[in-house]
Design a protein around this motif. Structure first.
Motif, mmCIF file in Angstrom:
data_model
loop_
_atom_site.group_PDB
_atom_site.id
_atom_site.type_symbol
_atom_site.label_atom_id
_atom_site.label_comp_id
_atom_site.label_asym_id
_atom_site.label_seq_id
_atom_site.Cartn_x
_atom_site.Cartn_y
_atom_site.Cartn_z
ATOM 1 N N ILE A 177 -13.915 -0.201 -13.864
ATOM 2 C CA ILE A 177 -13.175 -0.734 -15.010
ATOM 3 C C ILE A 177 -12.007 -1.594 -14.542
ATOM 4 O O ILE A 177 -11.677 -2.598 -15.184
ATOM 5 C CB ILE A 177 -12.736 0.382 -15.997
ATOM 6 C CG1 ILE A 177 -12.496 -0.219 -17.389
ATOM 7 C CG2 ILE A 177 -11.495 1.098 -15.513
ATOM 8 C CD1 ILE A 177 -13.690 -0.830 -18.045
ATOM 9 N N LYS A 178 -11.406 -1.244 -13.414
ATOM 10 C CA LYS A 178 -10.324 -2.094 -12.895
ATOM 11 C C LYS A 178 -10.867 -3.472 -12.519
ATOM 12 O O LYS A 178 -10.225 -4.489 -12.791
ATOM 13 C CB LYS A 178 -9.633 -1.424 -11.702
ATOM 14 C CG LYS A 178 -8.698 -0.295 -12.157
ATOM 15 C CD LYS A 178 -7.880 0.251 -11.035
ATOM 16 C CE LYS A 178 -6.578 -0.518 -10.992
ATOM 17 N NZ LYS A 178 -5.621 0.035 -10.035
ATOM 18 N N LEU A 222 -11.601 -5.380 -15.810
ATOM 19 C CA LEU A 222 -10.354 -5.802 -16.464
ATOM 20 C C LEU A 222 -9.609 -6.888 -15.688
ATOM 21 O O LEU A 222 -8.864 -7.662 -16.280
ATOM 22 C CB LEU A 222 -9.438 -4.597 -16.689
ATOM 23 C CG LEU A 222 -9.908 -3.638 -17.785
ATOM 24 C CD1 LEU A 222 -9.129 -2.329 -17.715
ATOM 25 C CD2 LEU A 222 -9.790 -4.284 -19.152
ATOM 26 N N ILE A 235 -12.256 6.066 -15.732
ATOM 27 C CA ILE A 235 -11.830 4.961 -16.596
ATOM 28 C C ILE A 235 -10.488 5.283 -17.235
ATOM 29 O O ILE A 235 -9.573 4.442 -17.241
ATOM 30 C CB ILE A 235 -12.893 4.660 -17.677
ATOM 31 C CG1 ILE A 235 -14.138 4.023 -17.046
ATOM 32 C CG2 ILE A 235 -12.325 3.749 -18.767
ATOM 33 C CD1 ILE A 235 -15.324 3.907 -17.993
ATOM 34 N N LEU A 280 -6.989 3.168 -16.967
ATOM 35 C CA LEU A 280 -6.305 2.635 -18.146
ATOM 36 C C LEU A 280 -4.862 3.137 -18.211
ATOM 37 O O LEU A 280 -3.950 2.374 -18.546
ATOM 38 C CB LEU A 280 -7.054 3.000 -19.426
ATOM 39 C CG LEU A 280 -8.449 2.381 -19.596
ATOM 40 C CD1 LEU A 280 -9.114 2.892 -20.869
ATOM 41 C CD2 LEU A 280 -8.401 0.871 -19.571
ATOM 42 N N LYS A 281 -4.662 4.398 -17.879
ATOM 43 C CA LYS A 281 -3.301 4.956 -17.880
ATOM 44 C C LYS A 281 -2.447 4.228 -16.837
ATOM 45 O O LYS A 281 -1.311 3.841 -17.112
ATOM 46 C CB LYS A 281 -3.338 6.446 -17.594
ATOM 47 C CG LYS A 281 -1.960 7.086 -17.649
ATOM 48 C CD LYS A 281 -2.019 8.578 -17.484
ATOM 49 C CE LYS A 281 -0.598 9.110 -17.636
ATOM 50 N NZ LYS A 281 -0.561 10.549 -17.669
ATOM 51 N N ILE A 332 -2.683 0.567 -20.411
ATOM 52 C CA ILE A 332 -3.515 0.096 -21.519
ATOM 53 C C ILE A 332 -3.699 1.268 -22.464
ATOM 54 O O ILE A 332 -4.139 2.347 -22.057
ATOM 55 C CB ILE A 332 -4.866 -0.444 -21.008
ATOM 56 C CG1 ILE A 332 -4.636 -1.683 -20.143
ATOM 57 C CG2 ILE A 332 -5.807 -0.731 -22.171
ATOM 58 C CD1 ILE A 332 -5.870 -2.197 -19.444
ATOM 59 N N ASN A 333 -3.342 1.065 -23.718
ATOM 60 C CA ASN A 333 -3.367 2.146 -24.697
ATOM 61 C C ASN A 333 -4.667 2.209 -25.473
ATOM 62 O O ASN A 333 -5.195 1.187 -25.905
ATOM 63 C CB ASN A 333 -2.198 1.970 -25.683
ATOM 64 C CG ASN A 333 -0.868 2.076 -24.999
ATOM 65 O OD1 ASN A 333 -0.599 3.045 -24.296
ATOM 66 N ND2 ASN A 333 -0.023 1.077 -25.188
ATOM 67 N N ILE A 334 -5.131 3.441 -25.672
ATOM 68 C CA ILE A 334 -6.296 3.720 -26.500
ATOM 69 C C ILE A 334 -5.759 4.359 -27.769
ATOM 70 O O ILE A 334 -4.976 5.291 -27.690
ATOM 71 C CB ILE A 334 -7.259 4.680 -25.793
ATOM 72 C CG1 ILE A 334 -7.820 4.044 -24.524
ATOM 73 C CG2 ILE A 334 -8.397 5.082 -26.706
ATOM 74 C CD1 ILE A 334 -8.644 5.006 -23.693
ATOM 75 N N ASP A 355 -5.052 -0.891 -27.733
ATOM 76 C CA ASP A 355 -5.458 -2.035 -26.910
ATOM 77 C C ASP A 355 -6.974 -2.094 -26.706
ATOM 78 O O ASP A 355 -7.571 -3.169 -26.722
ATOM 79 C CB ASP A 355 -4.775 -1.973 -25.542
ATOM 80 C CG ASP A 355 -3.260 -1.947 -25.635
ATOM 81 O OD1 ASP A 355 -2.711 -2.597 -26.554
ATOM 82 O OD2 ASP A 355 -2.616 -1.275 -24.810
ATOM 83 N N ILE A 356 -7.565 -0.950 -26.472
ATOM 84 C CA ILE A 356 -9.003 -0.833 -26.209
ATOM 85 C C ILE A 356 -9.499 0.436 -26.883
ATOM 86 O O ILE A 356 -8.854 1.472 -26.811
ATOM 87 C CB ILE A 356 -9.294 -0.778 -24.681
ATOM 88 C CG1 ILE A 356 -9.017 -2.122 -24.024
ATOM 89 C CG2 ILE A 356 -10.728 -0.337 -24.416
ATOM 90 C CD1 ILE A 356 -9.280 -2.145 -22.524
ATOM 91 N N TYR A 402 -6.965 11.179 -24.712
ATOM 92 C CA TYR A 402 -6.860 10.021 -25.599
ATOM 93 C C TYR A 402 -7.841 10.148 -26.760
ATOM 94 O O TYR A 402 -8.867 10.812 -26.630
ATOM 95 C CB TYR A 402 -7.168 8.731 -24.832
ATOM 96 C CG TYR A 402 -6.140 8.387 -23.797
ATOM 97 C CD1 TYR A 402 -4.923 7.827 -24.169
ATOM 98 C CD2 TYR A 402 -6.379 8.620 -22.453
ATOM 99 C CE1 TYR A 402 -3.969 7.500 -23.220
ATOM 100 C CE2 TYR A 402 -5.431 8.298 -21.493
ATOM 101 C CZ TYR A 402 -4.226 7.740 -21.883
ATOM 102 O OH TYR A 402 -3.276 7.424 -20.954
#
Length: 178
Positions: free
Chosen positions: A75-76, A79, A98, A102-103, A107-109, A112-113, A129
């Protein structure tokens, strides 16, 4: 005989959930595509996108091993090169990787995604999350497999045996509590 989760349906339902939540660029992160379950989950993902006229983009699809570390690095990488608004994770360890990435990237769930995960992972503290889960009916799978096994045992020694069966049981989509 085979008793298993309907992987296609899980991939389809998870992707449809993300689409209905407004996502149009949905990454797909999975274990090796040579695995039957991965192929079927991807087939469901692909069909859900095609039904909505959403282009399938190879650069936001990643397959590799089924580890947390793979999910983290995959995922990095996605992104770093692409803007996405949704993620479909095809298994539990990948999901944890993942979420860790994201943390780290702040990136907020779900702001943001948005995310859907096949399987319902036991999330470590700090990674809890609101994501959708495709929950496998493990009890029902075990029950049906035991029934088939008992039937096979009863057939032992008989000259006429029933044909082998494949039974796929629908998973359940559990939407996040937002």
């Amino acid at each position: 005989d085979l008793v298993a989760t309907d992987n296609y349906k899980g991939g389809y339902e998870g992707t449809k959930y993300l689409i209905s939540s407004g996502c149009r660029r949905i990454a797909f992160v999975s274990g090796w595509m040579k695995l039957f379950s991965s192929k079927e989950r991807f087939r469901g993902y692909k069909e859900a996108l095609e039904e909505e006229g959403i282009k399938i983009e190879k650069e936001i699809i990643a397959d590799g091993d089924t580890s947390e570390e793979f999910g983290y690095t995959a995922i990095k990488k996605i992104l770093s090169r692409n803007e996405i608004d949704g993620i479909f994770s095809a298994n539990e360890p990948i999901t944890i990787g993942i979420l860790r990435a994201l943390k780290e990237l702040e990136i907020n769930i779900p702001q943001d995604i948005k995310m859907a995960s096949f399987d319902e992972p036991h999330l470590p503290s700090g990674l809890n999350y609101p994501i959708a889960f495709i929950s496998q009916p493990r009890y029902e799978i075990g029950k049906r497999a035991a029934q088939l096994l008992l039937e096979r045992i009863k057939e032992k020694g008989k000259s006429q045996k029933s044909p082998y069966r494949k039974i796929f049981i629908a998973p359940e989509l559990k939407e996040p509590n937002i």
